[in-house]
Design a protein around this motif. Structure first.
Motif, PDB file in Angstrom:
ATOM      1  N   TYR A 142      -1.687  -6.548   1.125  1.00  0.00           N
ATOM      2  CA  TYR A 142      -2.426  -6.010   0.160  1.00  0.00           C
ATOM      3  C   TYR A 142      -1.442  -5.057  -0.814  1.00  0.00           C
ATOM      4  O   TYR A 142      -1.351  -5.005  -1.757  1.00  0.00           O
ATOM      5  N   GLN A 143      -1.033  -4.022  -0.062  1.00  0.00           N
ATOM      6  CA  GLN A 143      -0.100  -3.055  -0.802  1.00  0.00           C
ATOM      7  C   GLN A 143       1.798  -3.512  -0.700  1.00  0.00           C
ATOM      8  O   GLN A 143       2.011  -3.348  -1.757  1.00  0.00           O
ATOM      9  N   GLY A 144       1.974  -3.984   0.514  1.00  0.00           N
ATOM     10  CA  GLY A 144       3.368  -4.405   0.336  1.00  0.00           C
ATOM     11  C   GLY A 144       3.830  -5.632  -0.500  1.00  0.00           C
ATOM     12  O   GLY A 144       4.729  -5.540  -1.482  1.00  0.00           O
ATOM     13  N   ALA A 145       2.825  -6.673  -0.298  1.00  0.00           N
ATOM     14  CA  ALA A 145       2.934  -7.993  -1.330  1.00  0.00           C
ATOM     15  C   ALA A 145       2.142  -7.636  -2.662  1.00  0.00           C
ATOM     16  O   ALA A 145       2.754  -7.756  -3.916  1.00  0.00           O
ATOM     17  N   GLY A 146       0.733  -7.551  -2.397  1.00  0.00           N
ATOM     18  CA  GLY A 146      -0.031  -7.568  -3.587  1.00  0.00           C
ATOM     19  C   GLY A 146       0.320  -6.281  -4.674  1.00  0.00           C
ATOM     20  O   GLY A 146       0.410  -6.694  -5.953  1.00  0.00           O
ATOM     21  N   ARG A 147       0.656  -5.223  -4.131  1.00  0.00           N
ATOM     22  CA  ARG A 147       1.002  -4.240  -5.049  1.00  0.00           C
ATOM     23  C   ARG A 147       2.489  -4.027  -5.238  1.00  0.00           C
ATOM     24  O   ARG A 147       2.889  -3.157  -5.820  1.00  0.00           O
ATOM     25  N   SER A 148       3.427  -4.826  -4.642  1.00  0.00           N
ATOM     26  CA  SER A 148       4.626  -5.010  -5.004  1.00  0.00           C
ATOM     27  C   SER A 148       5.572  -3.767  -4.214  1.00  0.00           C
ATOM     28  O   SER A 148       6.465  -3.440  -4.799  1.00  0.00           O
ATOM     29  N   LEU A 149       4.864  -3.005  -3.317  1.00  0.00           N
ATOM     30  CA  LEU A 149       5.423  -1.928  -2.745  1.00  0.00           C
ATOM     31  C   LEU A 149       6.769  -2.294  -1.673  1.00  0.00           C
ATOM     32  O   LEU A 149       7.342  -1.290  -1.188  1.00  0.00           O
ATOM     33  N   GLY A 150       6.658  -3.348  -1.289  1.00  0.00           N
ATOM     34  CA  GLY A 150       7.635  -3.798  -0.330  1.00  0.00           C
ATOM     35  C   GLY A 150       7.153  -3.633   1.365  1.00  0.00           C
ATOM     36  O   GLY A 150       6.256  -2.449   1.540  1.00  0.00           O
ATOM     37  N   LEU A 151       7.222  -4.436   2.078  1.00  0.00           N
ATOM     38  CA  LEU A 151       6.775  -4.615   3.450  1.00  0.00           C
ATOM     39  C   LEU A 151       7.485  -3.260   4.349  1.00  0.00           C
ATOM     40  O   LEU A 151       6.864  -2.456   4.951  1.00  0.00           O
ATOM     41  N   GLU A 152       8.710  -3.159   4.043  1.00  0.00           N
ATOM     42  CA  GLU A 152       9.529  -1.884   4.800  1.00  0.00           C
ATOM     43  C   GLU A 152       8.653  -0.757   4.679  1.00  0.00           C
ATOM     44  O   GLU A 152       8.587   0.178   5.758  1.00  0.00           O
ATOM     45  N   ALA A 153       8.517  -0.343   3.493  1.00  0.00           N
ATOM     46  CA  ALA A 153       7.843   1.028   2.984  1.00  0.00           C
ATOM     47  C   ALA A 153       6.469   0.920   3.665  1.00  0.00           C
ATOM     48  O   ALA A 153       6.213   1.916   4.370  1.00  0.00           O
ATOM     49  N   ILE A 154       5.686   0.093   3.519  1.00  0.00           N
ATOM     50  CA  ILE A 154       4.429   0.137   4.053  1.00  0.00           C
ATOM     51  C   ILE A 154       4.259   0.172   5.500  1.00  0.00           C
ATOM     52  O   ILE A 154       3.877   0.781   6.134  1.00  0.00           O
ATOM     53  N   LYS A 155       5.446  -0.465   6.333  1.00  0.00           N
ATOM     54  CA  LYS A 155       5.456  -0.539   7.792  1.00  0.00           C
ATOM     55  C   LYS A 155       5.665   0.922   8.158  1.00  0.00           C
ATOM     56  O   LYS A 155       5.211   1.443   9.185  1.00  0.00           O
ATOM     57  N   ASN A 156       6.677   1.551   7.365  1.00  0.00           N
ATOM     58  CA  ASN A 156       7.119   2.842   7.876  1.00  0.00           C
ATOM     59  C   ASN A 156       6.101   3.750   7.848  1.00  0.00           C
ATOM     60  O   ASN A 156       5.944   4.429   8.815  1.00  0.00           O
ATOM     61  N   ILE A 157       5.373   3.830   6.809  1.00  0.00           N
ATOM     62  CA  ILE A 157       4.336   4.822   6.625  1.00  0.00           C
ATOM     63  C   ILE A 157       3.199   4.600   7.643  1.00  0.00           C
ATOM     64  O   ILE A 157       2.516   5.369   8.276  1.00  0.00           O
ATOM     65  N   ASN A 158       2.861   3.266   7.995  1.00  0.00           N
ATOM     66  CA  ASN A 158       1.919   2.832   8.799  1.00  0.00           C
ATOM     67  C   ASN A 158       2.268   2.989  10.354  1.00  0.00           C
ATOM     68  O   ASN A 158       1.598   3.282  11.173  1.00  0.00           O
TER      69      ASN A 158
END
Length: 207
Positions: free
Chosen positions: A104-120
């Motif tokens: 949803y945020q990595g792809a849908g919001r175009s924030l990137g999977l790596e950034a989302i994985k790191n914060i999670n």
């Protein structure tokens, strides 16, 4: 008894809620103590964050704030509910987890999977599910179901292109992490979906 962590993923309207109820009852019959929870939410603090995220009045929320709020809710949830339950030998069934943020945020919001994985990873202390079940169903069907059945929330009101970005990334993750993510055809009847899930669960518990 060793605990297990099972997550259920898919678009809103895919039929997850019904099957989670069946799954809880099935695993309990196998002799396990089961905890069912959800994201965002699962604790009083996390539920308050959920209300902020999904409130349609918060239309100006930027994608980074949205992603960080999900991670904050997940940090509290993981600390207060998921980690203790697994440590106590229980089976945790969670409606959504980190994969939801990736899509949803990595792809849908175009924030990137790596950034989302790191914060999670930071939020959860790198915990990963033993098993993830992805409900595979077309975005057109799920969007129609949602808009016919209830008042939609802030994310559900997004255009169909957003939901397709989310769906396609779910498919990518299922291919990439096929050992963990098992796909069920959510276009099937309720009984057929239930049977497919039980087959997957039996393999996990017997392993």
């Amino acid at each position: 008894m060793k605990g297990f962590f099972i997550t259920i993923e898919g678009l809103d309207g895919a039929g997850k809620t019904t099957q989670i109820k069946f799954l809880k009852e099935y695993i309990e019959r196998r002799g396990y103590d089961v905890v069912v929870t959800r994201e965002p939410g699962g604790t009083p603090i996390s539920e308050k964050i959920r209300n902020i995220i999904l409130d349609k009045e918060n239309s100006e929320m930027c994608p980074k704030a949205e992603a960080l709020l999900y991670a904050a809710s997940r940090a509290q949830h993981t600390t207060e509910v998921i980690h203790p339950a697994i440590k106590a030998g229980k089976v945790v069934i969670c409606d959504r987890f980190v994969d939801s943020s990736l899509v949803y945020q990595g792809a849908g919001r175009s924030l990137g999977l790596e950034a989302i994985k790191n914060i999670n990873d930071f939020a959860t202390n790198h915990i990963e599910p033993n098993l993830t079940i992805f409900f595979d169903i077309s975005p057109e069907i799920t969007v129609e179901r949602i808009r016919e059945s209830k008042e939609i929330d802030r994310l559900e009101q997004e255009e169909i292109a957003f939901h397709y970005s989310v769906y396609n990334e779910y498919k990518n993750l299922a291919n990439k992490y096929s050992n963990r993510i098992k796909v069920v055809n959510a276009n099937n009847s309720i009984d057929n979906i239930k049977n497919d899930i039980e087959i997957v669960i039996n393999k996990l518990l017997e392993a």
